[in-house]
Write an enzyme that holds these catalytic residues in place. Structure first.
Site, PDB file in Angstrom:
ATOM      1  CB  SER A   1      85.807  45.575 -68.949  1.00 43.62           C
ATOM      2  OG  SER A   1      85.604  44.431 -69.736  1.00 43.62           O
TER       3      SER A   1
ATOM      4  CG  ASP B   1      78.665  46.481 -71.722  1.00 47.01           C
ATOM      5  OD1 ASP B   1      79.357  45.928 -72.598  1.00 47.01           O
ATOM      6  OD2 ASP B   1      78.980  46.520 -70.515  1.00 47.01           O
TER       7      ASP B   1
END
Length: 494
Positions: A160, A423
């Site tokens: 991330s 995602d």
């Protein structure tokens, strides 16, 4: 943000070859980190880290991981071979480290998170932290005082934001970390990141997607009509009768969608996001068709779920206005400057450098989110959080960030990118739909059917073969790259 992973394996731990007892994984160590890398004379602060040498042999890899925007203490599981970090270490006779990011947890240069303190909280300072740590740390293990990057291969791992930090560090400081693994790395900074919700729209149950779109469109139409009594009725239906501002009301509905980010291939029935969709789409024991049940049922069902179930999960004992309102400058969410307030530290980076405001899609584009939610509302909240830093709503300087660190066009040697189709952050990664980036031997890009950072945990690869394929490809690339390090650094090791 990465999901925590506590170490749950038996203690005491033992070295894989010698059987010697190792310190518990939750043993906290401290490193004297520079407050300001442009002015070393300003002094140092105590930066926390966790460490194990379960698989280490002299000459092995040093695998460094930071969870990024959160207290790092719940992430000691990332020291183990339950994660890609530990697998890289095990395969390459390495040691693992979890390093807490500056201004998160208890790794703070100053005893508060005021704007005056946060001036030292930048992407570049964070990059410099990783470099200074690698070049100066004396690891508490046999031979740990002789593992600087020209004597041992360092591998940087992140997911991330910290995945982006991995890529940005490899680009900004290419000679320190020999290899990098960047999972769901959000390398492109974007102010209006409405695309966050697009993978959710595409991959969530179709009936749920259809009904969510119908409800948020209805919210927008009622507001645009100027019918205040009708909008008040909507607020009441969702348990938000005391929430004053319409953009706070409709924007609050995003919370059910943000739960998607917590999903992984190991998630099953009972996950928060699927509970939400079941509340909308299961009626009298029957599932809605792909088109959903339609607006009338969706409004009633979502309203009931939000009011009677979800608000208590989201807000606890707070009333809806205190929890969801964003206009009251006296609320603690704006005024709390105490350390270990991850939301405040993260806002500082968001407001200044990366944006990523998750709002409604442009007109004539399908949207799960009300178009009352716009970047100017997020920018206004930057002023609420940091009035001493911003006299007016700031526009994050994403152009400067992308120019400095490459954005989608990031190029670095021995940098492995791992992304997931599901995602929500995908369009800020090198696998974005709107920006094609080639995969190369030096900078391979692999994509699974997974969610956010799914590939960091080996358990996801057990249940999803596409995630397993990414993990195995990464391990093979790391093996080859670390063989290359040994060949090119043979003289230095002698």
């Amino acid at each position: 943000m990465l999901l925590p992973l506590h170490a749950i394996l038996p203690e005491p731990r033992e070295h894989a070859r010698t059987g010697s007892t190792l310190p518990p994984l939750n043993t906290t160590y401290y490193f004297d980190q520079l407050i300001d890398h442009t002015n070393p004379g300003l002094g140092t602060f105590k930066q926390r880290y966790w460490h194990t040498w379960e698989f280490y042999e002299p000459g092995g890899a040093i695998v460094l991981f930071t969870p990024g925007e959160g207290n790092a203490q719940p992430y000691t599981g990332y020291l183990t071979n339950a994660t890609i970090n530990g697998q890289i270490a095990q395969q390459n006779n390495g040691a693992t480290i979890v390093l807490e990011h500056r201004f998160y947890g208890l790794s703070n240069p100053y005893p508060d998170l005021s704007a005056a303190s946060l001036k030292y909280h930048t992407i570049q300072q964070a990059i410099e932290d990783l470099v200074y740590f690698a070049e100066n740390v004396k690891l508490p293990m046999p031979g740990g005082d002789d593992v600087v990057p020209d004597k041992a291969p360092w591998v940087l791992v992140g997911g991330s934001y910290s995945g982006a930090l991995t890529g940005w560090t490899k680009i900004n400081k290419p000679d320190i970390f020999w290899a990098g693994y960047a999972s769901s790395a959000v390398v492109e900074s974007i102010t209006d990141f409405w695309q966050y919700f697009d993978p959710i729209r595409k991959f969530m149950p179709r009936n749920c997607s259809a009904d969510v779109q119908a409800v948020v469109q209805h919210f927008d139409q009622v507001y645009a009509s100027g019918n205040k009594s009708a909008f008040t009725a909507l607020k009441d239906l969702f348990g938000m009768s005391n929430v004053v501002h319409p953009d706070d009301v409709s924007g609050a509905l995003r919370n059910n969608l943000w739960d998607w980010q917590s999903l992984s291939p190991t998630s099953g029935p009972g996950s928060q996001f699927f509970n939400f969709c079941d509340a909308l789409e299961v009626k009298e024991g029957k599932n809605a068709p792909a088109s959903g049940w339609g607006l009338d049922h969706a409004l009633t069902a979502w309203g009931s779920y939000f009011k009677n179930t979800y608000l208590s999960i989201l807000c606890g004992e707070q009333d809806a206005e205190s929890c969801l309102g964003t206009y009251n400058a006296t609320q603690s969410q704006w005024t709390d400057t105490s350390v270990d307030n991850a939301n405040r530290s993260w806002y500082w980076i968001v407001c200044n450098e990366v944006g990523w405001f998750q709002d409604g899609a442009p007109k004539r584009t399908p949207s799960l989110v009300s178009r009352l939610a716009q970047p100017n509302g997020d920018e206004r909240q930057c002023v609420m959080m940091f009035p001493e830093a911003f006299s007016s709503a700031p526009v994050p300087n994403v152009g400067k960030t992308n120019k400095a660190y490459g954005g989608w066009n990031a190029q670095a040697k021995r940098l492995f990118f791992a992304n997931g189709q599901r995602d929500p952050w995908r369009d800020a990664t090198v696998s974005a739909d709107q920006h094609w980036v080639p995969s190369t031997l030096n900078q391979p890009i692999f994509e699974s059917d997974g969610f956010h950072c799914s590939d960091l945990r080996m358990a996801a690869g057990v249940v999803d073969t596409t995630v397993n394929k990414v993990q195995q490809a990464a391990l093979e690339h790391m093996r080859l790259w670390l063989v290359e390090w040994k060949l090119t650094h043979h003289d230095k090791r002698d």
